[in-house]
Design a protein around this motif. Structure first.
Motif, PDB file in Angstrom:
ATOM      1  N   ASP A 137      21.428 -67.576  70.593  1.00  0.00           N
ATOM      2  CA  ASP A 137      20.647 -66.389  70.940  1.00  0.00           C
ATOM      3  C   ASP A 137      19.368 -66.285  70.122  1.00  0.00           C
ATOM      4  OD1 ASP A 137      22.515 -65.317  72.837  1.00  0.00           O
ATOM      5  OD2 ASP A 137      23.810 -64.957  71.116  1.00  0.00           O
ATOM      6  N   ILE A 138      19.528 -66.444  68.809  1.00  0.00           N
ATOM      7  CA  ILE A 138      18.358 -66.359  67.936  1.00  0.00           C
ATOM      8  C   ILE A 138      17.429 -67.547  68.189  1.00  0.00           C
ATOM      9  CG2 ILE A 138      17.636 -66.465  65.531  1.00  0.00           C
ATOM     10  CD1 ILE A 138      18.882 -63.902  65.922  1.00  0.00           C
TER      11      ILE A 138
ATOM     12  N   THR B 127       5.192 -62.331  59.353  1.00  0.00           N
ATOM     13  CA  THR B 127       5.366 -63.536  58.549  1.00  0.00           C
ATOM     14  C   THR B 127       5.407 -63.233  57.057  1.00  0.00           C
ATOM     15  OG1 THR B 127       3.010 -63.818  58.770  1.00  0.00           O
ATOM     16  CG2 THR B 127       4.411 -65.202  60.110  1.00  0.00           C
TER      17      THR B 127
ATOM     18  N   SER C 229      15.056 -71.902  56.214  1.00  0.00           N
ATOM     19  CA  SER C 229      14.868 -70.755  55.314  1.00  0.00           C
ATOM     20  C   SER C 229      16.179 -70.028  55.040  1.00  0.00           C
ATOM     21  CB  SER C 229      13.852 -69.779  55.901  1.00  0.00           C
ATOM     22  OG  SER C 229      14.451 -69.002  56.902  1.00  0.00           O
ATOM     23  N   ARG C 230      17.203 -70.277  55.868  1.00  0.00           N
ATOM     24  CA  ARG C 230      18.491 -69.633  55.624  1.00  0.00           C
ATOM     25  C   ARG C 230      19.275 -70.330  54.530  1.00  0.00           C
ATOM     26  NH1 ARG C 230      19.632 -67.096  60.678  1.00  0.00           N
ATOM     27  NH2 ARG C 230      17.820 -65.770  60.902  1.00  0.00           N
TER      28      ARG C 230
ATOM     29  N   HIS D  58      29.460 -71.692  67.158  1.00  0.00           N
ATOM     30  CA  HIS D  58      28.305 -71.607  68.052  1.00  0.00           C
ATOM     31  C   HIS D  58      28.348 -72.673  69.134  1.00  0.00           C
ATOM     32  CE1 HIS D  58      26.297 -68.430  66.103  1.00  0.00           C
ATOM     33  NE2 HIS D  58      25.981 -69.066  65.005  1.00  0.00           N
TER      34      HIS D  58
ATOM     35  N   SER E  39      14.629 -67.288  70.542  1.00  0.00           N
ATOM     36  CA  SER E  39      13.565 -66.317  70.321  1.00  0.00           C
ATOM     37  C   SER E  39      12.523 -66.813  69.323  1.00  0.00           C
ATOM     38  CB  SER E  39      14.154 -65.002  69.813  1.00  0.00           C
ATOM     39  OG  SER E  39      14.550 -65.131  68.476  1.00  0.00           O
TER      40      SER E  39
ATOM     41  N   VAL F 209       3.242 -69.437  60.056  1.00  0.00           N
ATOM     42  CA  VAL F 209       4.193 -69.258  58.963  1.00  0.00           C
ATOM     43  C   VAL F 209       3.653 -69.535  57.575  1.00  0.00           C
ATOM     44  CG1 VAL F 209       6.191 -69.650  60.391  1.00  0.00           C
ATOM     45  CG2 VAL F 209       5.132 -71.557  59.253  1.00  0.00           C
TER      46      VAL F 209
ATOM     47  N   LEU G 142      21.630 -71.095  63.414  1.00  0.00           N
ATOM     48  CA  LEU G 142      21.028 -69.909  64.025  1.00  0.00           C
ATOM     49  C   LEU G 142      21.804 -69.358  65.208  1.00  0.00           C
ATOM     50  CD1 LEU G 142      17.359 -71.164  63.981  1.00  0.00           C
ATOM     51  CD2 LEU G 142      18.312 -69.443  62.507  1.00  0.00           C
TER      52      LEU G 142
ATOM     53  N   GLU H 274      21.820 -59.408  69.284  1.00  0.00           N
ATOM     54  CA  GLU H 274      21.418 -60.249  70.407  1.00  0.00           C
ATOM     55  C   GLU H 274      22.597 -60.857  71.137  1.00  0.00           C
ATOM     56  OE1 GLU H 274      18.369 -62.959  70.346  1.00  0.00           O
ATOM     57  OE2 GLU H 274      16.886 -61.539  69.625  1.00  0.00           O
TER      58      GLU H 274
ATOM     59  N   GLU I 184      11.978 -73.709  52.581  1.00  0.00           N
ATOM     60  CA  GLU I 184      11.381 -74.063  53.868  1.00  0.00           C
ATOM     61  C   GLU I 184       9.933 -74.518  53.709  1.00  0.00           C
ATOM     62  OE1 GLU I 184      12.341 -71.133  52.941  1.00  0.00           O
ATOM     63  OE2 GLU I 184      11.047 -69.514  53.630  1.00  0.00           O
TER      64      GLU I 184
ATOM     65  N   ARG J  22      10.697 -61.499  54.648  1.00  0.00           N
ATOM     66  CA  ARG J  22      11.767 -62.486  54.759  1.00  0.00           C
ATOM     67  C   ARG J  22      12.980 -61.814  55.375  1.00  0.00           C
ATOM     68  NH1 ARG J  22      11.812 -67.251  52.184  1.00  0.00           N
ATOM     69  NH2 ARG J  22      14.053 -67.176  52.069  1.00  0.00           N
TER      70      ARG J  22
ATOM     71  N   ASP K 243      22.244 -68.758  45.334  1.00  0.00           N
ATOM     72  CA  ASP K 243      21.127 -67.885  44.992  1.00  0.00           C
ATOM     73  C   ASP K 243      20.139 -68.539  44.043  1.00  0.00           C
ATOM     74  OD1 ASP K 243      21.013 -65.475  46.307  1.00  0.00           O
ATOM     75  OD2 ASP K 243      22.867 -64.840  45.337  1.00  0.00           O
TER      76      ASP K 243
ATOM     77  N   ARG L 213      14.495 -70.536  49.517  1.00  0.00           N
ATOM     78  CA  ARG L 213      13.081 -70.597  49.932  1.00  0.00           C
ATOM     79  C   ARG L 213      12.539 -72.014  49.904  1.00  0.00           C
ATOM     80  NH1 ARG L 213      10.966 -64.829  47.921  1.00  0.00           N
ATOM     81  NH2 ARG L 213      12.990 -63.869  48.038  1.00  0.00           N
TER      82      ARG L 213
END
Lengths: 366, 384
Positions: free
Chosen positions: A239-240, B124, A253-254, A167, A243, A108, A236, B184, A265, B127, A259, A263
């Motif tokens: 499911d995500i 990577t 990062s979410r 979730h 993965s 990453v 997340l 998913e 992360e 985004r 705004d 970023r």
């Protein structure tokens, strides 16, 4: 040999950072989906008896560390052989954690930098720390723990707007099977790994202090992992989550505050590095102490650099790729680690109890 | 001896300099092509993917107030293949983390999305918070090409549009991670906003309105802008927008501005049949009265509220029926609600969910509260 002493605050900090070390960014296996927190609770309660055994060892052998105990109980040869396996385990564990970091940075952050470069940086830092002694490690852990908890707390608050509480439902979606499997995985990685801490027991002051260290490590470390599990899951979704290699990184990062604050992360990756640095340092320290004991060296300091470089090199070639790492960490490791974490300590404890009760009988007999 | 030691010391202290070269892969901004947005089409002749990239032109210089743009198109077998081959056209590596939009042609969307979005979520350099669109025009790239008329970077304009979309609620706002999340999870179908060129008086303008409905990863149908608004109501995603209300005769005379809306979806068993209840609570402002005798006294408010409730219930029910009958795609996430609240029932029906979904009974209830009537207390009174 001058005796090094760790105040309990510092040793607790080491234990906590050691436990949360790689779980912070590796996350937890995805099979139990949205019930991962149940697995965590089971794993924590499974660890409780183990912690009692570890703490009891400290009471039975005051002022001794793991390798002293092994040699005292099983004799010079058998004790040394078991000690060697523990040296391997510490070295290997340190290498695994370093490799996690290496894969993380290659996947990453620094995609075109060879993995060995960041691993070597951290590795040399750990060598320096260990060479300076366990007290330096303790002091840095105490500071870094505060720092880690502050950042985690901040991230947690910033992440709240992205939480989707649905979730969590339905509980026990995939049944008990995967939950128990995951609990087993969590029990060995990270909680059982605290067995490494037995190697520094002689630095702990007083009799009951080991119990305090192990249990606060378990509770605080478990608490932090719980918070991280919930954050990843709520952001997340199951499911995500299943993965991703590094769910924590993606979850952070979410985060998007108006705004403006986005970023982040990259900066949160600092957390991973601090916790990992403590974990690798402790592994390296214990491995060095073990080598010094087994080969009757005057000081462990003479082997720190060699072992550290070996560890970095081992980390470099231990897996072929990240998929193999994932497979080993989640599937093979929980069987591989059992002898070190459960069988040998239990054996040691039982033998020690027998010897101790015999000693008492002798004392009271005449 | 001492001198030797000192020389050695100096040499050794020079050694760390080697590690201070700085960045391993040092790159200046002008060595990169910054991608603003992408459009994906299918090449008519070869049937391959056709990728069109809008890039920010960094050569603009200080004189220009606005950054320029550059558009490139290239065909290839896979996404990544095209992306890397573009170096042969730009001479620079593309830099993806500032990309804002992906526009897909309808053809691509109908064939299946997995093959085009996997790279984007896996790589990577990219985004996953980019906005996704489906083009209603023949190709997706003609949307990006539109910027030859608007003189600004189209992708950034679209991104800004998505931020303000909450004030009109005529299209869903979908980022690529959200899309993949819906792909998913079972019991939830994906969707994407539609984009097209709105032509009037010989001039074209890009417009985002309507929804592309997906079943699995294939697009199966479209909803209009108005229908999208009702869909967002049912999904609890409405943040704003205007609801025109008639006085019962079909001619809209009132505009209600949506302040906030909360929708609760509850599955339940009624007479041995699975039923979904959609309950909405909406707060509105009366912001327009187009007649002089509509809103004259306090009781009129009650009537408008009731009429708005009727309209919402009717339209949302119709929309749900339409999606059930025509598309069999659960964009509302009813399946997920059943999964969460009735896990055992879900185990029985999830295998055949799209079929079960189309047979599902749905009851919509709406409650509208008008909180204010803006600045004036009544409709304009016409004097004699």
């Amino acid at each position: 040999m001058n005796k090094e002493i760790l105040p309990s605050g510092q040793s607790i900090s080491i234990a906590v950072l050691f436990i949360i070390g790689s779980s912070l960014f590796m996350g937890v296996t995805g099979r139990s989906g949205n019930s991962a927190w149940i697995s965590l609770l089971i794993a924590m309660s499974l660890s409780v008896p183990l912690m009692f055994v570890y703490a009891r060892l400290h009471v039975l052998f005051p002022g001794k560390n793991l390798f002293d105990m092994l040699i005292a109980m099983f004799g010079g040869i058998a004790g040394r052989i078991i000690s060697c396996t523990y040296i391997w385990y510490a070295l290997h564990l340190g290498a695994l954690v370093l490799r996690n970091f290496g894969e993380f940075s290659e996947t990453v952050a620094l995609t075109e930098t060879p993995m060995i470069a960041p691993m070597l940086c951290i590795g040399l830092l750990c060598v320096w720390t260990v060479y300076s002694g366990i007290e330096v490690l303790g002091r840095s852990a105490k500071f870094l723990l505060l720092f880690t908890i502050m950042i985690l707390f901040l991230l947690q608050i910033l992440a709240i707007p992205k939480f989707e509480y649905h979730h969590l439902k339905p509980v026990l979606d995939s049944g008990w099977g995967p939950i128990l499997a995951d609990a087993m995985g969590l029990f060995t990685f990270p909680f059982g790994e605290i067995v490494i801490f037995l190697g520094v027991l002689r630095a702990l002051p007083g009799k009951g202090s080991a119990k305090k260290v192990f249990f606060s490590g378990l509770l605080m470390g478990g608490g932090v992992i719980m918070v991280v599990i919930f954050r990843n899951l709520l952001i997340l979704g199951p499911d995500i989550l299943s993965s991703l290699y590094f769910p924590a990184y993606v979850a952070v990062s979410r985060i998007n505050v108006g705004d403006f604050l986005t970023r982040i992360e990259g900066s949160s990756a600092i957390l991973f590095v601090t916790a990992l640095y403590i974990k690798v340092s402790l592994c390296l320290y214990v491995a060095s102490i073990g080598v010094a004991k087994v080969f009757k060296l005057k000081s462990y300091r003479s082997v720190v650099l060699q072992l550290g470089l070996l560890m970095v090199y081992l980390a470099d070639f231990i897996y072929q790729d990240i998929m193999q790492m994932q497979n080993f960490a989640y599937h093979t490791y929980k069987i591989y680690a059992l002898p070190f974490q459960v069988f040998f300590p239990l054996l040691l404890w039982i033998v020690a109890e027998i010897v101790a009760s015999k000693g008492k009988q002798k004392e009271s007999a005449p | 001896m001492i001198r030797l030691g000192r020389v050695l010391f100096i040499l050794l202290s020079l050694l760390p300099l080697l590690s201070l070269f700085g960045c391993w892969n040092y790159k200046e901004v002008d060595d990169m092509s910054i991608v603003a947005g992408v459009a994906l089409d299918k090449d008519e002749k070869s049937g391959k993917l056709l990728l069109t990239v809008e890039m920010v032109d960094t050569k603009g210089g200080l004189q220009q107030t606005q950054a320029g743009f550059k558009i490139l198109t290239l065909a290839g077998d896979t996404m990544f293949d095209i992306v890397r081959n573009m170096i042969s056209m730009t001479g620079k590596k593309l830099f993806w983390s500032h990309a804002k939009v992906i526009i897909l042609s309808e053809e691509i969307a109908r064939e299946g999305m997995v093959k085009v979005i996997d790279w984007y979520s896996r790589d990577t350099g990219t985004r996953s918070d980019v906005y996704i669109f489906v083009s209603k025009e023949k190709t997706a790239r003609e949307i990006l090409m539109m910027n030859s008329t608007s003189e600004s970077i189209m992708s950034f304009e679209l991104a800004q549009m998505m931020l303000d979309e909450r004030n009109s609620s005529t299209a869903p706002v979908v980022e690529i991670w959200d899309f993949i999340d819906k792909l998913e999870s079972s019991g939830k179908s994906a969707m994407a906003p539609l984009i097209y060129v709105h032509r009037a008086d010989g001039r074209g303008n890009e417009r985002v309105s309507g929804t592309a409905v997906f079943s699995k990863d294939k697009m199966v149908g479209m909803l209009s802008g108005t229908e999208s608004k009702y869909m967002l109501f049912a999904q609890d995603k409405v943040k704003g927008g205007v609801l025109p209300v008639d006085a019962g005769d079909g001619h809209p005379v009132y505009s209600l501005e949506i302040q906030s809306s909360r929708t609760k979806v509850r599955p339940s068993w009624i007479h041995d049949k699975l039923q979904i209840q959609v309950d909405m609570e909406t707060q509105m402002n009366l912001d327009e009265v187009m007649t002089s005798n509509g809103f004259t006294h306090f009781d009129a408010k009650k009537a408008i509220e009731e009429r708005a409730e009727e309209i919402l219930q009717e339209n949302i029910t119709n929309l749900i029926h339409k999606v059930q009958k025509e598309y069999h795609a659960d964009v509302f996430g009813f399946g997920e609600k059943i999964h969460e609240n009735m896990p055992s029932t879900w185990k029985k029906i999830n295998k055949d969910w799209s079929n079960e979904f189309s047979k599902l009974a749905v009851v919509v209830r709406s409650q509208v509260t008008i909180n204010s009537s803006a600045k004036t207390t009544r409709s304009i009174k016409i004097g004699d």
